[in-house]
Scaffold this active site. Structure first.
Site, PDB file in Angstrom:
ATOM      1  N   GLY A 134       0.772  -1.222   0.039  1.00  0.00           N
ATOM      2  CA  GLY A 134       0.072   0.027  -0.048  1.00  0.00           C
ATOM      3  C   GLY A 134       0.938   1.063   0.092  1.00  0.00           C
ATOM      4  O   GLY A 134       1.630   1.185   0.731  1.00  0.00           O
ATOM      5  N   THR A 147       4.409   2.644   5.596  1.00  0.00           N
ATOM      6  CA  THR A 147       3.253   2.119   5.795  1.00  0.00           C
ATOM      7  C   THR A 147       2.268   2.924   6.800  1.00  0.00           C
ATOM      8  O   THR A 147       2.697   3.475   7.956  1.00  0.00           O
ATOM      9  CB  THR A 147       2.933   0.700   6.091  1.00  0.00           C
ATOM     10  OG1 THR A 147       1.480   0.333   6.390  1.00  0.00           O
ATOM     11  CG2 THR A 147       3.887   0.358   7.436  1.00  0.00           C
ATOM     12  N   ASP A 190       2.687  -0.713  12.139  1.00  0.00           N
ATOM     13  CA  ASP A 190       2.212  -2.105  12.700  1.00  0.00           C
ATOM     14  C   ASP A 190       3.695  -2.942  12.742  1.00  0.00           C
ATOM     15  O   ASP A 190       3.637  -3.949  13.085  1.00  0.00           O
ATOM     16  CB  ASP A 190       1.387  -2.891  11.713  1.00  0.00           C
ATOM     17  CG  ASP A 190       1.685  -2.856  10.620  1.00  0.00           C
ATOM     18  OD1 ASP A 190       2.512  -2.258   9.904  1.00  0.00           O
ATOM     19  OD2 ASP A 190       0.975  -3.741   9.708  1.00  0.00           O
ATOM     20  N   GLY A 222       5.895  -1.872   3.824  1.00  0.00           N
ATOM     21  CA  GLY A 222       5.456  -2.501   5.238  1.00  0.00           C
ATOM     22  C   GLY A 222       5.779  -4.115   5.110  1.00  0.00           C
ATOM     23  O   GLY A 222       6.862  -4.296   4.681  1.00  0.00           O
ATOM     24  N   ASP A 223       5.232  -4.920   6.095  1.00  0.00           N
ATOM     25  CA  ASP A 223       5.687  -6.134   6.369  1.00  0.00           C
ATOM     26  C   ASP A 223       5.735  -6.929   5.053  1.00  0.00           C
ATOM     27  O   ASP A 223       6.437  -7.774   5.120  1.00  0.00           O
ATOM     28  CB  ASP A 223       4.967  -6.695   7.534  1.00  0.00           C
ATOM     29  CG  ASP A 223       3.494  -6.784   7.466  1.00  0.00           C
ATOM     30  OD1 ASP A 223       2.893  -6.079   6.464  1.00  0.00           O
ATOM     31  OD2 ASP A 223       2.884  -7.370   8.144  1.00  0.00           O
ATOM     32  N   ARG A 280      -5.319  -2.451   9.157  1.00  0.00           N
ATOM     33  CA  ARG A 280      -5.234  -3.768   9.195  1.00  0.00           C
ATOM     34  C   ARG A 280      -5.312  -4.469  10.772  1.00  0.00           C
ATOM     35  O   ARG A 280      -6.375  -3.873  11.521  1.00  0.00           O
ATOM     36  CB  ARG A 280      -3.976  -4.529   8.787  1.00  0.00           C
ATOM     37  CG  ARG A 280      -3.883  -4.482   7.248  1.00  0.00           C
ATOM     38  CD  ARG A 280      -2.563  -5.116   6.765  1.00  0.00           C
ATOM     39  NE  ARG A 280      -2.105  -4.608   5.492  1.00  0.00           N
ATOM     40  CZ  ARG A 280      -2.850  -5.194   4.458  1.00  0.00           C
ATOM     41  NH1 ARG A 280      -3.717  -6.107   4.490  1.00  0.00           N
ATOM     42  NH2 ARG A 280      -2.453  -4.450   3.399  1.00  0.00           N
ATOM     43  N   ASP A 324       0.043   1.824   8.550  1.00  0.00           N
ATOM     44  CA  ASP A 324      -0.473   1.188   9.584  1.00  0.00           C
ATOM     45  C   ASP A 324       0.317   1.425  10.860  1.00  0.00           C
ATOM     46  O   ASP A 324      -0.321   0.963  12.133  1.00  0.00           O
ATOM     47  CB  ASP A 324      -0.634  -0.309   9.403  1.00  0.00           C
ATOM     48  CG  ASP A 324      -1.374  -0.485   7.984  1.00  0.00           C
ATOM     49  OD1 ASP A 324      -2.311   0.336   7.758  1.00  0.00           O
ATOM     50  OD2 ASP A 324      -1.432  -1.730   7.337  1.00  0.00           O
ATOM     51  N   ARG A 378       1.258  -5.179  -5.274  1.00  0.00           N
ATOM     52  CA  ARG A 378       1.451  -6.233  -4.445  1.00  0.00           C
ATOM     53  C   ARG A 378       1.412  -7.636  -5.217  1.00  0.00           C
ATOM     54  O   ARG A 378       0.564  -7.781  -5.874  1.00  0.00           O
ATOM     55  CB  ARG A 378       0.286  -6.398  -3.509  1.00  0.00           C
ATOM     56  CG  ARG A 378       0.038  -5.414  -2.460  1.00  0.00           C
ATOM     57  CD  ARG A 378      -1.137  -5.688  -1.479  1.00  0.00           C
ATOM     58  NE  ARG A 378      -0.788  -4.743  -0.288  1.00  0.00           N
ATOM     59  CZ  ARG A 378      -1.694  -3.752  -0.057  1.00  0.00           C
ATOM     60  NH1 ARG A 378      -2.678  -3.478  -0.887  1.00  0.00           N
ATOM     61  NH2 ARG A 378      -1.339  -3.008   1.035  1.00  0.00           N
ATOM     62  N   SER A 408       6.372  -6.448   2.115  1.00  0.00           N
ATOM     63  CA  SER A 408       7.359  -5.828   1.256  1.00  0.00           C
ATOM     64  C   SER A 408       8.669  -6.219   1.863  1.00  0.00           C
ATOM     65  O   SER A 408       9.893  -6.564   1.340  1.00  0.00           O
ATOM     66  CB  SER A 408       7.570  -4.281   0.948  1.00  0.00           C
ATOM     67  OG  SER A 408       6.201  -3.849   0.857  1.00  0.00           O
TER      68      SER A 408
END
Ligand code: F6P
Length: 321
Positions: A11, A125, A129, A102-103, A171, A127, A72, A105
């Site tokens: 994203g 990201t 997270d 993010g995770d 998420r 998020d 993605r 990737s």
């Protein structure tokens, strides 16, 4: 000529462009050729690669999205896809690869690191997270976006004595809801990590109404359920009139905040330092206590995100009236 590649993946997030800019400028400053890889790992496999120059990053620090585009990629999840990516990198004589994402990737970056590629991840990201870093690029802009939308929603809710139920992204992580809820402010924050049940939230809204507070704001993290469902639940359990708003992609766009631009610039420059050192095994850059750090991609991916109990407790005090 030394050269490395840079791509954005997963994203998009405000501040990705600022990170690309920092990577290019820091790379050129160290005498590298910097190759921009378009459309994430899929573009790497397909060889969608162009050398970047100063004009490519002119006036992009203030732009959301990513000039490198993102994706993605399913193809990249296979052994063949990853092998193809390594071959493309070899064909382009790349000494390393910087992955901004993010995770998911970071998992891709780690797969290449295990195949002997010098790989560095930059956390991008909304998020927030990833447990190894205090902040990810884009989170600050996202919570600012959410806050400004909450203010507008509150105006119209107040005019009708309604309850606004605002669903935000993230998420499985409730950070966007938690931070934006604390100062938005929200009367109730529903998070995947927190214990407040929908029943308790409904009771609280009834108590608010009995005390004469006819307008309340609820923020619900997407990991804790959907705004529409919670509004239906309130219809069955209470006599409050509630309206659902799903903020969706609005929170992921727009010009990056100062905090995100600074973070992206610091992390981008640090990532290039690591490429220059030729780090092997895969590294990820991040920020802890305002210091720029780097850890292995394995550690970055395996560090559990700790729920911010302090902010959550603080909100239970701040939401009292
Ligand atoms: O990971 C970033 C994120 O915006 C999440 O908060 C959200 O759940 C997801 O991406 C949406 O993904 P997509 O862009 O594929 O709709």
């Amino acid at each position: 000529m030394k050269r490395f590649g840079v791509l954005t993946s997963g994203g998009d997030t405000p501040g990705m462009n600022a990170a690309v800019r920092a990577v290019l400028k820091a790379g050129l400053n160290k005498g590298y050729n910097v190759l921009g890889i378009y459309h994430g790992f899929k573009g790497l496999i397909d060889g969608r690669i162009e050398q970047l120059q100063y004009p490519d990053v002119h006036n992009i620090i203030d732009r959301g999205g990513t000039i490198l585009r993102t994706a993605r990629s399913q193809d990249f999840r296979s052994e063949e896809g990853q092998q193809k990516a390594v071959e493309v990198m070899q064909a382009y004589n790349m000494d390393g690869l910087i992955v901004i994402g993010g995770d998911g990737s970071f998992n891709g970056a780690n797969a290449l690191a295990k195949r002997g590629i010098c790989t560095v991840g930059i956390p991008g990201t909304i998020d927030n997270d990833l447990g190894y870093t205090d902040f990810t690029i884009g989170f600050d802009t996202a919570i600012n976006n959410v806050m400004s939308e909450i203010s507008k929603i509150r105006d119209t809710m107040r005019a009708h004595d309604r309850v606004g139920v605002v669903e935000v992204m993230g998420r499985n992580c409730g950070d966007i809801a938690l931070w934006a809820g604390l100062v938005g402010p929200a009367d109730i924050i529903l998070l995947p990590e927190s214990p407040m049940s929908w029943d308790d939230a409904a009771k609280q809204l009834m108590v608010n109404k009995l005390k004469g507070r006819f307008t309340s704001m609820v923020i619900i993290a997407e990991g804790a359920g959907h705004a529409d469902d919670f509004v239906d639940f309130l219809k069955q359990k209470t006599d409050v009139e509630a309206k659902a708003v799903v903020l969706s992609y609005i929170q992921r766009g727009g010009d990056p905040s100062t905090a995100d631009r600074v973070l992206a610039t610091r992390l981008g420059a640090k990532a290039v330092d690591l490429i220059e050192q030729g780090v092997m095994g895969g590294r990820a850059v991040g920020i802890r206590n305002n210091a720029i750090i780097d850890v292995s991609l394995d550690e970055a991916l395996n560090t559990k995100k700790v729920f911010n109990e302090e902010l959550y407790r603080l909100n239970s005090i701040m939401s009292k009236f």
